[in-house]
Design an enzyme around this catalytic site. Structure first.
Site, PDB file in Angstrom:
ATOM      1  N   GLU A 109     -12.312  -1.730  -8.455  1.00  0.00           N
ATOM      2  CA  GLU A 109     -11.092  -2.104  -9.188  1.00  0.00           C
ATOM      3  C   GLU A 109     -11.224  -1.970 -10.690  1.00  0.00           C
ATOM      4  O   GLU A 109     -12.236  -2.378 -11.274  1.00  0.00           O
ATOM      5  CB  GLU A 109     -10.749  -3.572  -8.900  1.00  0.00           C
ATOM      6  CG  GLU A 109      -9.755  -3.758  -7.807  1.00  0.00           C
ATOM      7  CD  GLU A 109      -9.207  -5.186  -7.790  1.00  0.00           C
ATOM      8  OE1 GLU A 109      -9.089  -5.824  -8.856  1.00  0.00           O
ATOM      9  OE2 GLU A 109      -8.894  -5.650  -6.693  1.00  0.00           O
TER      10      GLU A 109
ATOM     11  N   ASN B 108      -7.131  -9.659 -15.103  1.00  0.00           N
ATOM     12  CA  ASN B 108      -8.372  -9.207 -14.465  1.00  0.00           C
ATOM     13  C   ASN B 108      -9.577  -9.978 -15.017  1.00  0.00           C
ATOM     14  O   ASN B 108      -9.502 -10.591 -16.093  1.00  0.00           O
ATOM     15  CB  ASN B 108      -8.580  -7.710 -14.720  1.00  0.00           C
ATOM     16  CG  ASN B 108      -7.668  -6.830 -13.882  1.00  0.00           C
ATOM     17  OD1 ASN B 108      -7.403  -7.123 -12.721  1.00  0.00           O
ATOM     18  ND2 ASN B 108      -7.201  -5.731 -14.473  1.00  0.00           N
TER      19      ASN B 108
ATOM     20  N   CYS C 224      -0.821  -7.563  -8.230  1.00  0.00           N
ATOM     21  CA  CYS C 224      -1.988  -7.920  -7.416  1.00  0.00           C
ATOM     22  C   CYS C 224      -1.476  -8.368  -6.051  1.00  0.00           C
ATOM     23  O   CYS C 224      -0.805  -9.402  -5.956  1.00  0.00           O
ATOM     24  CB  CYS C 224      -2.777  -9.034  -8.091  1.00  0.00           C
ATOM     25  SG  CYS C 224      -4.152  -9.594  -7.088  1.00  0.00           S
TER      26      CYS C 224
ATOM     27  N   CYS D 244      -8.791  -5.193  -2.145  1.00  0.00           N
ATOM     28  CA  CYS D 244      -7.711  -5.024  -3.128  1.00  0.00           C
ATOM     29  C   CYS D 244      -6.414  -4.829  -2.344  1.00  0.00           C
ATOM     30  O   CYS D 244      -6.258  -3.830  -1.632  1.00  0.00           O
ATOM     31  CB  CYS D 244      -8.001  -3.818  -4.014  1.00  0.00           C
ATOM     32  SG  CYS D 244      -6.655  -3.464  -5.152  1.00  0.00           S
ATOM     33  N   GLY D 245      -5.503  -5.769  -2.465  1.00  0.00           N
ATOM     34  CA  GLY D 245      -4.277  -5.742  -1.660  1.00  0.00           C
ATOM     35  C   GLY D 245      -3.386  -4.546  -1.961  1.00  0.00           C
ATOM     36  O   GLY D 245      -2.900  -3.864  -1.054  1.00  0.00           O
ATOM     37  N   THR D 246      -3.163  -4.290  -3.260  1.00  0.00           N
ATOM     38  CA  THR D 246      -2.342  -3.123  -3.600  1.00  0.00           C
ATOM     39  C   THR D 246      -3.071  -1.837  -3.206  1.00  0.00           C
ATOM     40  O   THR D 246      -2.439  -0.863  -2.782  1.00  0.00           O
ATOM     41  CB  THR D 246      -2.016  -3.109  -5.108  1.00  0.00           C
ATOM     42  OG1 THR D 246      -3.204  -3.391  -5.850  1.00  0.00           O
ATOM     43  CG2 THR D 246      -0.945  -4.130  -5.453  1.00  0.00           C
TER      44      THR D 246
HETATM   45  N1  LIG Z   1      -7.531  -4.732 -10.914  1.00  0.00           N
HETATM   46  C1  LIG Z   1      -6.186  -4.376 -10.577  1.00  0.00           C
HETATM   47  C2  LIG Z   1      -5.291  -5.549 -10.394  1.00  0.00           C
HETATM   48  C3  LIG Z   1      -5.668  -6.456  -9.243  1.00  0.00           C
HETATM   49  C4  LIG Z   1      -5.361  -5.857  -7.883  1.00  0.00           C
HETATM   50  C5  LIG Z   1      -5.623  -6.846  -6.780  1.00  0.00           C
HETATM   51  N2  LIG Z   1      -6.953  -7.210  -6.538  1.00  0.00           N
HETATM   52  C6  LIG Z   1      -4.831  -6.632  -5.518  1.00  0.00           C
HETATM   53  O1  LIG Z   1      -5.108  -7.360  -4.540  1.00  0.00           O
HETATM   54  O2  LIG Z   1      -3.881  -5.852  -5.501  1.00  0.00           O
HETATM   55  C7  LIG Z   1      -5.585  -3.481 -11.687  1.00  0.00           C
HETATM   56  O3  LIG Z   1      -6.020  -3.563 -12.843  1.00  0.00           O
HETATM   57  O4  LIG Z   1      -4.677  -2.720 -11.368  1.00  0.00           O
END
Ligand SMILES: N[C@@H](CCC[C@H](N)C(=O)O)C(=O)O
Length: 326
Positions: free
Chosen positions: A223, A71, A80, A232-234
């Protein structure tokens, strides 16, 4: 000399740092410090990133490589989704493969080249897994139960229902009206839940969502380790699962369209018995390539490198504009 690739998925921006290009290879601690330094740099080519995606060789069968997520604040994340699409494109270009596995912290994930969204807007589909709901997996505490599935959390907000899903990085999700989503609550709750607090000791990604129509959402994410992000994809994937779980029980198969401040993604959400299958499909854009001597990079002499922008961003922005006129 190593070349770092600047990329984005829905304007969630990263540098891909391929450790196999370095001799000696930088440690994860050095890369964490680099992420913080880049974020603090006054050079606009470098300071708009949300993190660094570290690529390593994988020893796992059928994996074309391994991705580690750092991060912007230097912390490590287990996954991610937007980043994985860009790493999939990078590895596809390196290996000539279009369908393979990528090793991540908790799972080897299926990735596949998808149809381009528009000319010069390449796309990839990536598996998001594993899916977890229990307190120990986040962790979370003092929320009155082992799961949080579409229920009030008056400790956090008096009038909202929340769902907690880890994929496997932790997400807290709430659906709300447009006025609440564009109000000030997320800017207060995001930093609170990612600082010292009794509920999410390791922090949590906070997703606020509005239902635009059947299987159509808008999602905005604060995030962990980053702050507000374009996408944020997830987070969008976990929010799509929460949306479907609120509407369908038993087996299901949906394709959810998710708009975000940086563009739009599709999320395939399916359940067969107890098995969830989540797939995130969207752009994997290369913004530029930055060639820099390893010592200059690790010592913060960023002006010593040579950054060459690509022309892909114009094509991506034209595609985003075309979404608004549909
Ligand atoms: N900040 C998140 C990890 C990154 C997630 C990302 N941007 C995505 O696209 O999923 C964490 O610390 O969980």
């Amino acid at each position: 000399m190593p070349t770092l690739r600047k990329v984005h998925g829905s304007e969630n921006r990263f540098f891909i740092l391929d450790r196999t290009q370095f001799d000696p290879q930088p440690s994860l601690d050095q890369i964490s410090q680099l992420a913080v330094q880049l974020k603090q740099s006054d050079d606009e080519r470098f300071n708009d990133i949300d993190g660094i995606l570290v690529v390593d060789q994988s020893t796992h069968p059928d994996c074309a490589g391994k991705m580690t997520v750092v991060n912007a604040d230097g912390s490590i994340a287990s996954m991610c989704g937007n980043g994985l699409r860009t790493v999939a494109r990078y590895l596809a270009e390196q290996t000539g493969q279009t369908k393979f596995l990528v090793e991540t912290q908790d799972a080897d994930l299926h990735v596949e080249q998808a149809a381009t969204l528009a000319p010069a807007v390449p796309a990839f589909g990536v598996e998001i897994a594993p899916v977890r709901f229990h307190a120990a997996d986040f962790p979370f505490a003092e929320l009155g139960g082992d799961t949080v599935l579409n229920r009030p959390l008056p400790q956090l907000a008096p009038d909202l229902d929340f769902t907690a899903i880890a994929v496997p990085n932790p997400h807290l999700i709430s659906f709300m009206d447009h006025t609440t989503l564009t109000g000030e609550l997320q800017a207060k709750l995001g930093p609170y839940l990612n600082g010292e607090n009794p509920y999410f000791p390791d922090g949590v990604n906070l997703n606020f969502a509005e239902i635009l129509g059947p299987d159509q959402l808008f999602v905005k994410t604060y995030e962990r380790g980053v702050g507000f992000t374009n996408a944020c994809g997830t987070g969008m994937t976990a929010t799509s699962l929460a949306y479907v779980l609120n509407h369908d029980q038993g087996d299901f198969d949906h394709v959810v369209t998710v708009y975000n401040p940086g563009g739009m993604v599709k999320v395939h959400v399916a359940r067969t018995g107890q098995d969830y299958s989540l797939r995130l499909i969207a752009n994997a854009t290369t913004l530029g390539n930055w060639t820099i001597h390893d010592t200059d990079l690790l010592e913060g002499h960023f002006d010593q490198g040579n950054y060459q922008a690509t022309t892909e961003e114009a094509a991506y922005q034209a595609w985003v504009k075309s979404l608004q006129t549909k």
